[in-house]
Design a protein around this motif. Sequence first.
Motif, PDB file in Angstrom:
ATOM      1  N   GLY A   1      50.662 -10.713   8.555  1.00 51.05           N
ATOM      2  CA  GLY A   1      49.651 -10.799   8.243  1.00 51.05           C
ATOM      3  C   GLY A   1      49.029 -10.586   6.862  1.00 51.05           C
ATOM      4  O   GLY A   1      48.328  -9.997   6.428  1.00 51.05           O
ATOM      5  N   ASN A   2      49.676 -11.873   6.280  1.00 54.24           N
ATOM      6  CA  ASN A   2      49.299 -11.879   4.803  1.00 54.24           C
ATOM      7  C   ASN A   2      47.961 -12.401   4.580  1.00 54.24           C
ATOM      8  O   ASN A   2      47.132 -11.974   3.336  1.00 54.24           O
ATOM      9  N   ALA A   3      47.337 -13.084   5.400  1.00 56.95           N
ATOM     10  CA  ALA A   3      45.911 -13.426   5.163  1.00 56.95           C
ATOM     11  C   ALA A   3      45.008 -12.307   5.243  1.00 56.95           C
ATOM     12  O   ALA A   3      44.099 -12.264   4.676  1.00 56.95           O
ATOM     13  N   SER A   4      45.444 -11.210   6.079  1.00 56.89           N
ATOM     14  CA  SER A   4      44.548 -10.386   6.554  1.00 56.89           C
ATOM     15  C   SER A   4      44.789  -9.241   5.198  1.00 56.89           C
ATOM     16  O   SER A   4      43.573  -8.938   4.501  1.00 56.89           O
ATOM     17  N   SER A   5      45.899  -8.930   4.415  1.00 58.87           N
ATOM     18  CA  SER A   5      45.955  -8.160   3.198  1.00 58.87           C
ATOM     19  C   SER A   5      45.354  -8.738   2.193  1.00 58.87           C
ATOM     20  O   SER A   5      44.911  -8.473   1.308  1.00 58.87           O
ATOM     21  N   GLY A   6      45.668 -10.132   2.151  1.00 56.75           N
ATOM     22  CA  GLY A   6      45.130 -10.884   1.107  1.00 56.75           C
ATOM     23  C   GLY A   6      43.589 -11.036   0.920  1.00 56.75           C
ATOM     24  O   GLY A   6      43.046 -11.330   0.101  1.00 56.75           O
TER      25      GLY A   6
ATOM     26  N   LYS B   1      45.974  -3.144   6.776  1.00 60.40           N
ATOM     27  CA  LYS B   1      46.271  -3.175   8.121  1.00 60.40           C
ATOM     28  C   LYS B   1      46.467  -1.891   8.960  1.00 60.40           C
ATOM     29  O   LYS B   1      46.555  -1.842  10.216  1.00 60.40           O
ATOM     30  N   ASN B   2      46.643  -0.981   8.392  1.00 62.22           N
ATOM     31  CA  ASN B   2      46.882   0.490   8.931  1.00 62.22           C
ATOM     32  C   ASN B   2      45.612   1.001   9.493  1.00 62.22           C
ATOM     33  O   ASN B   2      45.568   1.980  10.290  1.00 62.22           O
ATOM     34  N   GLU B   3      44.492   0.382   9.225  1.00 58.95           N
ATOM     35  CA  GLU B   3      43.332   0.617   9.645  1.00 58.95           C
ATOM     36  C   GLU B   3      42.535  -0.101  10.782  1.00 58.95           C
ATOM     37  O   GLU B   3      41.406  -0.061  11.097  1.00 58.95           O
ATOM     38  N   ILE B   4      43.365  -1.044  11.066  1.00 54.80           N
ATOM     39  CA  ILE B   4      42.910  -2.223  12.159  1.00 54.80           C
ATOM     40  C   ILE B   4      42.967  -1.677  13.505  1.00 54.80           C
ATOM     41  O   ILE B   4      43.964  -0.949  13.975  1.00 54.80           O
ATOM     42  N   ASP B   5      41.874  -1.478  14.227  1.00 50.41           N
ATOM     43  CA  ASP B   5      41.894  -0.732  15.523  1.00 50.41           C
ATOM     44  C   ASP B   5      42.478  -1.791  16.594  1.00 50.41           C
ATOM     45  O   ASP B   5      43.219  -1.484  17.541  1.00 50.41           O
ATOM     46  N   SER B   6      41.892  -3.088  16.456  1.00 48.14           N
ATOM     47  CA  SER B   6      42.414  -4.141  17.492  1.00 48.14           C
ATOM     48  C   SER B   6      42.637  -5.789  16.700  1.00 48.14           C
ATOM     49  O   SER B   6      41.926  -5.715  15.632  1.00 48.14           O
TER      50      SER B   6
ATOM     51  N   VAL C   1      36.991  -8.085  17.506  1.00 51.56           N
ATOM     52  CA  VAL C   1      38.114  -7.783  16.573  1.00 51.56           C
ATOM     53  C   VAL C   1      37.853  -8.530  15.151  1.00 51.56           C
ATOM     54  O   VAL C   1      38.664  -8.151  13.982  1.00 51.56           O
ATOM     55  N   ILE C   2      36.882  -9.458  15.149  1.00 52.61           N
ATOM     56  CA  ILE C   2      36.315 -10.084  13.880  1.00 52.61           C
ATOM     57  C   ILE C   2      36.009  -9.117  12.808  1.00 52.61           C
ATOM     58  O   ILE C   2      34.986  -8.294  13.267  1.00 52.61           O
ATOM     59  N   LEU C   3      36.338  -9.284  11.716  1.00 58.04           N
ATOM     60  CA  LEU C   3      35.866  -8.487  10.462  1.00 58.04           C
ATOM     61  C   LEU C   3      35.402  -9.049   9.494  1.00 58.04           C
ATOM     62  O   LEU C   3      35.660 -10.207   9.340  1.00 58.04           O
TER      63      LEU C   3
ATOM     64  N   LEU D   1      37.391 -12.742   9.548  1.00 58.25           N
ATOM     65  CA  LEU D   1      38.680 -12.745  10.031  1.00 58.25           C
ATOM     66  C   LEU D   1      39.070 -11.947  11.216  1.00 58.25           C
ATOM     67  O   LEU D   1      38.358 -11.036  11.553  1.00 58.25           O
ATOM     68  N   ALA D   2      39.801 -12.613  11.911  1.00 61.00           N
ATOM     69  CA  ALA D   2      40.431 -12.028  13.142  1.00 61.00           C
ATOM     70  C   ALA D   2      41.800 -11.643  12.741  1.00 61.00           C
ATOM     71  O   ALA D   2      42.788 -12.605  12.521  1.00 61.00           O
ATOM     72  N   PRO D   3      42.020 -10.347  12.347  1.00 61.65           N
ATOM     73  CA  PRO D   3      43.271  -9.970  11.645  1.00 61.65           C
ATOM     74  C   PRO D   3      44.341  -9.917  12.601  1.00 61.65           C
ATOM     75  O   PRO D   3      44.408  -9.806  13.779  1.00 61.65           O
ATOM     76  N   ALA D   4      45.725  -9.727  11.719  1.00 61.39           N
ATOM     77  CA  ALA D   4      46.992  -9.583  12.592  1.00 61.39           C
ATOM     78  C   ALA D   4      47.839  -8.516  11.927  1.00 61.39           C
ATOM     79  O   ALA D   4      47.542  -8.103  10.623  1.00 61.39           O
ATOM     80  N   THR D   5      48.521  -8.002  12.802  1.00 60.22           N
ATOM     81  CA  THR D   5      49.569  -6.905  12.434  1.00 60.22           C
ATOM     82  C   THR D   5      50.993  -6.954  12.924  1.00 60.22           C
ATOM     83  O   THR D   5      51.015  -8.282  13.796  1.00 60.22           O
TER      84      THR D   5
END
Length: 265
Positions: free
Chosen positions: A55-60, A65-70, A85-87, A96-100
Amino acid sequence: MDFTDVERKTNESSRVIAILNQKGGVGKSTTTINLAAALGEKKNKVLIVDFDPQGNASSGLGIDKNEIDSSIYDVLLNETDIKDVILESSAKHVYLAPATIQLAGAEIELVSVMAREMQLKNALDEIRDEFDYILIDCPPSLGLLTINALTAVDSVIIPIQAEYYALEGVSKLLESIKMVKSKLNKHLEIFGVLITMYDSRTSLSKQVSEEVRNYFDEKMFKTYIPRTVKLSEAPSYGLPINQYAPLNKGAIAYKNLAKEVIKRA
């Protein structure tokens, strides 16, 4: 804000690109984030699909990531609509479509899914027309997640670090791309090869870049991404380099890369 409310820059067909190298630490996430931000700076509407369990692209991009619902995991395995899921990200015109870490289990869970290689493609087909560019940050492996990515995209950017053994494993990567092209995605091509972490002061970087250029020829981008502390620092602030340090040589390099990408597209 609903991403569908924002218009694309052009009405031309969108370009879907995987950022891929099965070696870790070559700058895949850095390139995904900063290329997207540089394209967004030119008013292109860009979606990043974080397809790496780290999930580096998400945090970057400033996503907690702890607050991602889906996440993209739910799109692959829980039939969640990708639109849900897009933020918004910290970069202008970039979504961003995030990853965990949950995505790590997808390699195993996808095995029993019907048309398992097509899950990401089917999801992206629903929203492809909403974006000018879709960039997929791939995991450092050649497993089922990567096959999903290669099946979904038009082309691949391969970042290669300017270091010894730079081309180690590249033949295996090219074999995987060829296999997916022949069996799952006949339109798949290599969009470009990018030298990362380049240090012009060392003969090693120059030798490696020349070796890579001899191997890939015209597929090489003219832009080299330099090794710079600011590029390493920016993700910890959740910002792309063009916002964190806009005058840094890394920011300038990614602007130049975006120009090359737009020209090639």
